[in-house]
Design a protein around this motif. Structure first.
Motif, PDB file in Angstrom:
ATOM      1  N   THR A 169       0.882  -1.271   0.072  1.00  0.00           N
ATOM      2  CA  THR A 169      -0.105  -0.037  -0.029  1.00  0.00           C
ATOM      3  C   THR A 169       0.928   1.259   0.018  1.00  0.00           C
ATOM      4  N   SER A 214      -0.589   5.675   4.479  1.00  0.00           N
ATOM      5  CA  SER A 214      -0.374   5.986   3.053  1.00  0.00           C
ATOM      6  C   SER A 214      -1.087   6.665   2.301  1.00  0.00           C
ATOM      7  N   ILE A 215      -2.450   6.694   2.482  1.00  0.00           N
ATOM      8  CA  ILE A 215      -3.391   7.504   1.817  1.00  0.00           C
ATOM      9  C   ILE A 215      -3.345   9.027   2.299  1.00  0.00           C
ATOM     10  N   MET A 226      -6.483   0.397   0.020  1.00  0.00           N
ATOM     11  CA  MET A 226      -7.832   0.840  -0.140  1.00  0.00           C
ATOM     12  C   MET A 226      -8.693  -0.331  -0.850  1.00  0.00           C
ATOM     13  N   SER A 235      -0.036  10.374   0.792  1.00  0.00           N
ATOM     14  CA  SER A 235      -0.144  10.469  -0.681  1.00  0.00           C
ATOM     15  C   SER A 235      -0.858  11.722  -0.931  1.00  0.00           C
ATOM     16  N   GLY A 254      -1.431   3.941  -1.679  1.00  0.00           N
ATOM     17  CA  GLY A 254      -2.509   3.679  -0.910  1.00  0.00           C
ATOM     18  C   GLY A 254      -3.625   2.699  -1.752  1.00  0.00           C
ATOM     19  N   TRP A 255      -3.526   2.369  -2.872  1.00  0.00           N
ATOM     20  CA  TRP A 255      -4.485   1.855  -3.641  1.00  0.00           C
ATOM     21  C   TRP A 255      -4.675   0.395  -3.252  1.00  0.00           C
TER      22      TRP A 255
END
Length: 136
Positions: free
Chosen positions: A18, A51-52, A27, A55, A23-24
């Motif tokens: 991630t 991470s999201i 998620m 980003s 982050g994908w």
């Protein structure tokens, strides 16, 4: 005495991926957990949200600085200074990476490696906010 819970291999792999995918991966895994009606581990939630957030923070900072530099470049005496500052931060220094690219790459690798080891990567301001949110 408090028991220490170990972090599973799946959680470590997903946490590492991630960070590397901005982050994908995390998620997608959280959405799959939601549909399976399973609760992800605290370790996985922490790393995915961090991470999201990082980003998005890099994106917002980059767009804001780009807009500010663009606006300052129209001012007659500041355009040269803005061009020099932009050049200094974007010129390749380390293995064809600029200073900003080297910093972000090192930060992402630091967080990915620590999460693969099963440890919580700490980024001072970001980690503290995520931990405060999780405690509430």
């Amino acid at each position: 005495m408090k028991k220490r819970t170990s972090v599973g291999l799946f959680d470590r792999i997903v946490s590492c991926l991630t960070y590397l995918s901005a982050g994908w991966v995390g998620m997608i895994v959280l959405v799959l957990y939601y549909f399976k009606k399973r609760k992800p581990s605290i370790f996985l939630q922490y790393n995915v949200f961090q991470s999201i957030f990082i980003s998005l923070l890099f994106f917002v900072i980059g767009m804001t600085l780009g807009l500010i530099f663009k606006m300052l470049s129209f001012i007659p005496f500041l355009d040269y200074l803005v061009a020099q500052v932009s050049f200094i931060f974007n010129v390749p220094v380390f293995f064809n990476y600029s200073i900003i690219q080297a910093f972000t790459t090192c930060l992402i690798l630091y967080m990915a490696i620590l999460s693969a080891m099963g440890k919580y990567p700490r980024v001072y301001w970001v980690s503290r906010r995520i931990i405060d949110r999780a405690v509430k």
